[in-house]
Scaffold this motif. Structure first.
Motif, PDB file in Angstrom:
ATOM      1  N   ARG A   1       3.880  13.825  -5.218  1.00  0.00           N
ATOM      2  CA  ARG A   1       2.585  14.464  -4.981  1.00  0.00           C
ATOM      3  C   ARG A   1       2.641  15.890  -5.479  1.00  0.00           C
ATOM      4  N   GLN A   2       1.614  16.301  -6.226  1.00  0.00           N
ATOM      5  CA  GLN A   2       1.571  17.639  -6.800  1.00  0.00           C
ATOM      6  C   GLN A   2       1.179  18.668  -5.743  1.00  0.00           C
ATOM      7  N   VAL A   3       1.925  19.799  -5.720  1.00  0.00           N
ATOM      8  CA  VAL A   3       1.656  20.901  -4.799  1.00  0.00           C
ATOM      9  C   VAL A   3       0.955  22.037  -5.525  1.00  0.00           C
ATOM     10  N   SER A   4       1.445  22.387  -6.708  1.00  0.00           N
ATOM     11  CA  SER A   4       0.848  23.418  -7.556  1.00  0.00           C
ATOM     12  C   SER A   4       1.155  23.066  -9.005  1.00  0.00           C
ATOM     13  N   ASP A   5       0.886  23.987  -9.931  1.00  0.00           N
ATOM     14  CA  ASP A   5       1.037  23.670 -11.354  1.00  0.00           C
ATOM     15  C   ASP A   5       2.403  23.089 -11.694  1.00  0.00           C
ATOM     16  N   ASN A   6       3.471  23.707 -11.191  1.00  0.00           N
ATOM     17  CA  ASN A   6       4.826  23.290 -11.544  1.00  0.00           C
ATOM     18  C   ASN A   6       5.642  22.787 -10.359  1.00  0.00           C
ATOM     19  N   LEU A   7       4.999  22.635  -9.218  1.00  0.00           N
ATOM     20  CA  LEU A   7       5.724  22.269  -8.000  1.00  0.00           C
ATOM     21  C   LEU A   7       5.203  20.946  -7.458  1.00  0.00           C
ATOM     22  N   PHE A   8       6.141  20.074  -7.066  1.00  0.00           N
ATOM     23  CA  PHE A   8       5.800  18.737  -6.599  1.00  0.00           C
ATOM     24  C   PHE A   8       6.680  18.377  -5.403  1.00  0.00           C
ATOM     25  N   THR A   9       6.197  17.437  -4.598  1.00  0.00           N
ATOM     26  CA  THR A   9       7.001  16.876  -3.517  1.00  0.00           C
ATOM     27  C   THR A   9       7.346  15.441  -3.868  1.00  0.00           C
ATOM     28  N   LEU A  10       8.641  15.124  -3.844  1.00  0.00           N
ATOM     29  CA  LEU A  10       9.127  13.778  -4.129  1.00  0.00           C
ATOM     30  C   LEU A  10       9.618  13.146  -2.839  1.00  0.00           C
TER      31      LEU A  10
ATOM     32  N   ILE B   1       9.383  22.159 -12.186  1.00  0.00           N
ATOM     33  CA  ILE B   1       9.600  21.906 -13.622  1.00  0.00           C
ATOM     34  C   ILE B   1       9.321  23.169 -14.448  1.00  0.00           C
ATOM     35  N   HIS B   2       9.642  24.331 -13.889  1.00  0.00           N
ATOM     36  CA  HIS B   2       9.420  25.564 -14.634  1.00  0.00           C
ATOM     37  C   HIS B   2      10.440  25.746 -15.751  1.00  0.00           C
TER      38      HIS B   2
ATOM     39  N   PRO C   1       3.385  14.523 -12.811  1.00  0.00           N
ATOM     40  CA  PRO C   1       2.092  14.807 -13.448  1.00  0.00           C
ATOM     41  C   PRO C   1       2.156  15.996 -14.403  1.00  0.00           C
ATOM     42  N   ASN C   2       1.390  15.890 -15.469  1.00  0.00           N
ATOM     43  CA  ASN C   2       1.232  16.975 -16.445  1.00  0.00           C
ATOM     44  C   ASN C   2       2.569  17.429 -17.031  1.00  0.00           C
ATOM     45  N   SER C   3       3.457  16.482 -17.231  1.00  0.00           N
ATOM     46  CA  SER C   3       4.756  16.793 -17.823  1.00  0.00           C
ATOM     47  C   SER C   3       5.216  15.610 -18.661  1.00  0.00           C
ATOM     48  N   ASP C   4       6.337  15.784 -19.345  1.00  0.00           N
ATOM     49  CA  ASP C   4       6.938  14.697 -20.136  1.00  0.00           C
ATOM     50  C   ASP C   4       8.029  13.962 -19.370  1.00  0.00           C
ATOM     51  N   TRP C   5       8.075  14.132 -18.050  1.00  0.00           N
ATOM     52  CA  TRP C   5       9.209  13.631 -17.286  1.00  0.00           C
ATOM     53  C   TRP C   5       8.840  12.482 -16.357  1.00  0.00           C
ATOM     54  N   LEU C   6       9.764  11.523 -16.278  1.00  0.00           N
ATOM     55  CA  LEU C   6       9.769  10.484 -15.263  1.00  0.00           C
ATOM     56  C   LEU C   6      10.912  10.746 -14.304  1.00  0.00           C
ATOM     57  N   VAL C   7      10.753  10.279 -13.067  1.00  0.00           N
ATOM     58  CA  VAL C   7      11.848  10.264 -12.108  1.00  0.00           C
ATOM     59  C   VAL C   7      12.176   8.813 -11.805  1.00  0.00           C
ATOM     60  N   SER C   8      13.452   8.483 -11.800  1.00  0.00           N
ATOM     61  CA  SER C   8      13.914   7.123 -11.503  1.00  0.00           C
ATOM     62  C   SER C   8      14.802   7.126 -10.271  1.00  0.00           C
TER      63      SER C   8
END
Length: 367
Positions: free
Chosen positions: A120-129, A147-148, A56-63
């Motif tokens: 799932r987003q945890v904070s602005d730049n932190l996510f759980t995959l 994604i900092h 979310p809120n980035s230019d990135w996908l995860v595959s």
């Protein structure tokens, strides 16, 4: 979807998601070039990118990668650059013992592939995959994504083993850390797929639980993709055996709330798209070159997987189950065995259980 290739690792097949026989390789893309073809552009250099999620809120996908030596990739949707996230020279592991104390440690990166994904987003730049992992063990593997920097950074933080080593297909999460996973085949074979019998179910785990437990009421034919509503009150399953998307109440026991009618393609993974709609994709049942899939009968799976089939992607309004067509494509020699679609700004992105690439195209309005 899921397929088990003992020398090709585990993966979930598409059109009817199935278990591969040892040594069999499905139809694969032409790897000679990565040029635009048939209305699709490609990002190449992956190995069986079965599932995709957007950070979310980035230019990135995860595959995911359910074959080869790379289990998790990142793709920049603007530059189309590809990164190897896990394993890599920068791979890190720091187990969260409070939440994942029953996990025996990080996976063997020499014997590790991934399947379904959830973020799932945890904070602005932190996510759980969350990733369905195969290899030395069957588990949901958990990563912290940051994604900092100029690319996503991945740290493995834990796992939850599936019961009795059952092979999961897809995973969804709730805000409190609860996981819902689909296990398509429990005591059944692929030949039971279209016989109208419940071959699998959804399993639930919450932090503090010893392990996954079946969600009573979700026993369906080949439970495949899964997604949850934003408020966690509902979850949605792609039944590849019943060829429909089903909405359940997230209570115990689960209650079937509504479903689509039988689709013209076999649905695989599910994602949230634009305007609060679910999106899914898969191979068409009717194909002028590959033939018609005979439902409720045994079929030749190897023949099915080896023939490049046309595919389709749709959006579903979750409260009414009304369907809108996103894409309907003829077979693509460069890209086949489609498993999912992501709807991102002005592009559709497609995953596949075989081949060396993901596909994308500009969104066109169609019904």
């Amino acid at each position: 979807m899921r397929i088990t290739l003992f020398n090709f690792t585990c993966s979930n097949l598409i059109i009817i998601l199935i278990l591969f026989t040892s040594g069999f390789v499905p139809a694969r893309a032409n790897t000679n070039n990565c040029e635009k073809n048939g209305g699709y552009s490609y990002v190449c250099g992956l190995n069986s990118p079965e599932d995709l999620v957007s950070i979310p809120n980035s230019d990135w996908l995860v595959s995911s990668g359910f074959a080869g030596n790379v289990a998790i990739y990142a793709i920049n949707t603007k530059t189309k650059a590809l990164q190897h996230l896990y394993p890599s020279k920068e791979s890190k592991a720091k187990q969260n013992m409070q939440t994942y104390r029953d996990c025996p440690g990080s996976p063997d990166t020499n014997n590790f592939t991934t399947h379904g994904l959830n973020i799932r987003q945890v904070s602005d730049n932190l996510f759980t995959l969350y990733a369905v992992g195969h290899g030395e063990r069957e588990a949901i593997e958990v990563f912290e994504v940051n994604i900092h920097s100029n690319k996503p950074e991945l740290v493995w933080i834990g796992c939850v083993l599936t019961p009795d080593g059952l092979e999961a297909n897809s995973v969804a999460s709730l805000e409190d850390g609860t996981l819902l996973v689909t296990i398509p085949l429990i005591g059944f074979t692929i030949n039971d797929l279209f016989k109208g019998v419940p071959t699998g179910a959804v399993y639930r785990w919450s932090p503090g639980d010893k392990g996954f437990e079946v969600v009573e009421g979700t026993e369906i034919a080949y439970a495949n993709g899964i997604e949850t509503s934003e408020d966690g009150s509902e979850f949605y399953i792609a039944s590849s055996g019943e060829i429909k998307i089903m909405a359940f109440s997230n209570t115990n026991p689960a209650k079937l709330l509504r479903s689509t009618g039988r689709l013209s393609f076999v649905p695989d993974n599910i994602r949230w798209g634009k305007s609060g709609k679910l999106v899914t994709a898969g191979m068409k049942i009717d194909d002028e070159n590959c033939g018609h899939v005979k439902l409720n009968e045994q079929f030749d799976f190897m023949e099915l997987a080896s023939c490049p089939r046309s595919f389709m992607a749709i959006a579903i309004e979750p409260k009414t189950m009304k369907i809108t067509t996103l894409a309907s494509s003829n077979a693509q020699q460069q890209f086949t065995n489609v498993t999912m679609v992501l709807e991102l700004e002005d592009e559709l992105w497609f995953g596949s259980f075989s081949g060396d690439r993901v596909a994308y195209q500009k969104i066109t309005n169609s019904e």
